[in-house]
Design a protein around this motif. Structure first.
Motif, short mmCIF file in Angstrom:
data_model
loop_
_atom_site.label_atom_id
_atom_site.label_comp_id
_atom_site.label_asym_id
_atom_site.label_seq_id
_atom_site.Cartn_x
_atom_site.Cartn_y
_atom_site.Cartn_z
N GLY A 149 0.81 -1.22 0.00
CA GLY A 149 0.00 0.00 0.00
C GLY A 149 0.83 1.27 0.00
O GLY A 149 0.46 2.27 -0.61
N GLN A 150 1.99 1.21 0.68
CA GLN A 150 2.79 2.45 0.73
C GLN A 150 3.41 2.75 -0.64
O GLN A 150 3.57 3.91 -1.00
N GLU A 151 3.73 1.73 -1.42
CA GLU A 151 4.23 1.94 -2.79
C GLU A 151 3.10 2.49 -3.66
O GLU A 151 3.32 3.35 -4.51
N LEU A 152 1.91 1.96 -3.41
CA LEU A 152 0.72 2.40 -4.15
C LEU A 152 0.50 3.90 -3.93
O LEU A 152 0.28 4.67 -4.87
N LYS A 153 0.59 4.30 -2.66
CA LYS A 153 0.35 5.71 -2.32
C LYS A 153 1.44 6.60 -2.93
O LYS A 153 1.15 7.66 -3.49
N ALA A 154 2.69 6.13 -2.85
CA ALA A 154 3.81 6.93 -3.39
C ALA A 154 3.61 7.15 -4.89
O ALA A 154 3.81 8.27 -5.40
N SER A 155 3.20 6.12 -5.61
CA SER A 155 2.99 6.24 -7.06
C SER A 155 1.88 7.22 -7.37
O SER A 155 1.97 8.01 -8.31
N MET A 156 0.81 7.15 -6.57
CA MET A 156 -0.33 8.04 -6.80
C MET A 156 0.08 9.49 -6.51
O MET A 156 -0.29 10.41 -7.25
N ASP A 157 0.84 9.68 -5.40
CA ASP A 157 1.27 11.03 -5.04
C ASP A 157 2.12 11.65 -6.15
O ASP A 157 2.05 12.84 -6.42
N LEU A 158 2.95 10.80 -6.82
CA LEU A 158 3.84 11.29 -7.88
C LEU A 158 3.19 11.22 -9.26
O LEU A 158 3.82 11.54 -10.26
N LEU A 159 1.94 10.74 -9.30
CA LEU A 159 1.23 10.52 -10.58
C LEU A 159 2.09 9.69 -11.55
O LEU A 159 2.12 9.96 -12.75
N ASP A 160 2.79 8.69 -10.96
CA ASP A 160 3.65 7.80 -11.77
C ASP A 160 2.82 6.56 -12.14
O ASP A 160 2.85 5.55 -11.44
#
Lengths: 320, 233
Positions: free
Chosen positions: A279-290
């Motif tokens: 989930g933390q990788e998921l959130k990081a990707s969403m935050d960076l719009l990656d």
């Protein structure tokens, strides 16, 4: 026979009319067979015969029931209330189809950006997914074990402490009612960031669910085998262990597996609140719009969840 | 030389159910080695009487003595008294041997009973009990795969594994076909011949007369014929 026919009406339309010379219908049973076969209540019940007059009376009563104003209100008012509730919920949920239409191209753009997926960090994602599965596994396993004594205390007819049963059911419902995500949110503050907070969250929520399921299953079990063993001198707990556990064990294991499947899916978002896992990788990707990175993460989740669901379903079929 | 004291003695035993059924003023004694049948129509009090003898229920009046003692209280198991119910009450998912071994639980210390740590002696006795009911070759079969008659015989084997001195059977052949009924009654007869006090409630008087030493007729909760005997009451 003459005495039997005294209970029949003089005449009657409907079903009875088709039979020559009488109001009763013979449902293909030989006359000799029906003479004394089903006589129960002074000629009113005859096996294999239908009293047409009584059917007509029942039909009239049914018509009367359908005309009852209360039934009419229920038929009209219930759909109206449901429609009203839906309209209110639609408003409260802020449903705005215009915004959806405006947002769809944006989603399409993101999807286009997600291809080809970025697989450079795949080993990290697999590791993080492993962490998520571990959180779900530890949480479910500990909860299932702790659920056994709680179920014994919460099951009607089984509990050695009947006064404790209802308060314990309340406690279990409270734990079941609070999602693992919410528990994790609180526990991150208490025990710090990381998967341990997630495992504790899963554990607490699952304990409530599991104990309730186990107790419900326990309440449906016939206790006569345990009584038979107790009559032969076995103690209460030994009788439970040998009479009920062999029958209940597979059902309990199946329920625990089902909850594990559910927890793996639920644990994928625990990282959003800092409780570890994918989930933390998921959130990081969403935050960076990656979105290329996000596509790989979603693929890892999908593969892992499907594999675990399939394996668990196979195991549960074997347990049945 | 006087005869041995009866294994079971009922004096004025009374237990009433809310619906008016039950038993009243029953005097009855059963000796070891004796096979007694309780016969009577449905509602005559056969099951109530057997539950009193098994200490599954306590009498409202009168007394039930087993081996000269009054049981400590209802629902207190006693390894000397084994009960076979109308339905076999087996663990369907467990094999026949595991079901019969459960009859040994009352002889095991608490922790061994809990863990199911049966020793070779327990297993030997359980297998011998299965052999006695003619099901040694079905020891490894799941109980729910056995026929109704075989399941009832496994239930008797479980009772025998308890090494009891009294065997109480509540309608043990009620749901069996005539051949299986005779097979089950032959096993109970053999148990009595081995020295057990056997009491069985039966619906069929002809079977009772064929296999039992004494027939006690019950009607409306009272003994009509065949009661007392020995030093009872």
């Amino acid at each position: 026979m003459g005495e039997r026919d005294e209970g029949a009406p003089a005449d009657g339309p409907g079903i009875g009319a088709g039979r020559a010379g009488g109001p009763c219908v013979d449902l293909r049973r030989p006359a000799a067979d029906r003479v004394d076969a089903g006589r129960v209540d002074a000629g009113r019940v005859d096996a294999g015969r239908v009293d047409a007059g009584r059917v007509d009376a029942a039909l009239a009563a049914d018509r009367e029931r359908r005309r009852d104003p209360r039934a009419m209100v229920a038929r009209v008012a219930l759909p109206l209330v449901l429609a009203l509730a839906f309209a209110v919920a639609w408003h409260v949920a802020g449903v705005d189809l215009g915004r959806l239409a405006a947002g769809l191209p944006k989603i399409g753009h993101w999807l286009a950006q997600a291809w080809p997926p970025d697989v450079r960090e795949l080993p990290v994602f697999v590791l993080r997914m492993g962490e998520t599965v571990a959180v779900a596994f530890v949480g479910t396993a500990v909860a299932a074990l702790a659920a056994v004594p709680a179920a014994l205390l919460a099951a009607r007819g089984v509990t050695p402490m009947p006064r404790l049963r209802v308060p314990l059911r309340w406690v279990l419902n409270a734990f079941r009612g609070i999602d693992a995500f919410v528990f994790a949110l609180i526990l991150v503050a208490a025990v710090g960031l990381g998967p341990f907070a997630g495992a504790l969250g899963v554990m607490l929520h699952t304990w409530g669910s599991c104990a309730k399921l186990f107790a419900d299953q326990l309440e449906t079990m016939p206790l006569e085998t345990a009584e038979a063993l107790q009559a032969g001198g076995a103690g209460r707990i030994a009788a439970f262990r040998h009479a009920l556990l062999p029958e209940l064990g597979p059902a309990w294991a199946s329920s625990a597996l089902y909850l594990f499947e559910f927890n793996v899916r639920a644990s994928t978002v625990l990282g959003v609140v800092g409780a570890g896992g994918i989930g933390q990788e998921l959130k990081a990707s969403m935050d960076l719009l990656d979105f290329a990175r996000l596509a790989t993460i979603l693929a890892v989740i999908l593969v892992a969840v499907t594999a675990i669901d399939t394996a668990s379903a196979w195991l549960r079929r074997r347990l049945a | 030389m006087s005869a041995p004291a009866p294994a079971l003695v009922l004096r004025g035993a009374t237990r009433r159910h809310p619906g008016g059924r039950g038993v009243a003023d029953v005097d009855l004694a059963v000796r070891e080695g004796e096979f007694v049948a309780l016969v009577g129509p449905s509602g005559a009090g056969k099951t109530t009487l057997l539950r009193l003898m098994a200490s599954l229920d306590a009498p409202h009046a009168g007394e039930v003595r087993r081996f000269g003692e009054t049981p400590r209280g209802p629902r207190r198991g006693d390894t000397r008294v084994a009960v076979v119910f109308q339905r076999p009450r087996l663990v369907g998912r467990a094999d026949a041997l595991a079901n019969v071994l459960a009859g040994r639980l009352g002889h095991l210390p608490r922790w061994r009973a809990l863990l199911g740590a049966f020793d070779d002696g327990d297993r030997r006795l359980a297998l011998a009990s299965l052999a006695k009911v003619g099901l040694l070759d079905r020891a490894g079969d799941r109980a729910d795969r056995l026929s109704g008659g075989e399941q009832q015989r496994v239930a008797i084997a479980r009772a025998l594994a308890q090494a009891p001195r009294v065997l109480l059977a509540d309608e043990p052949v009620a749901s069996l076909d005539p051949d299986n009924a005779r097979a089950v009654l032959a096993v109970l007869r053999a148990c009595a011949d081995d020295g057990l006090a056997v009491v069985a409630s039966l619906h069929q008087p002809e079977l009772a007369r064929a296999y039992c030493d004494r027939v006690v007729a019950l009607r409306d909760g009272r003994v009509e014929a065949g009661g007392a005997e020995g030093e009872a009451a």
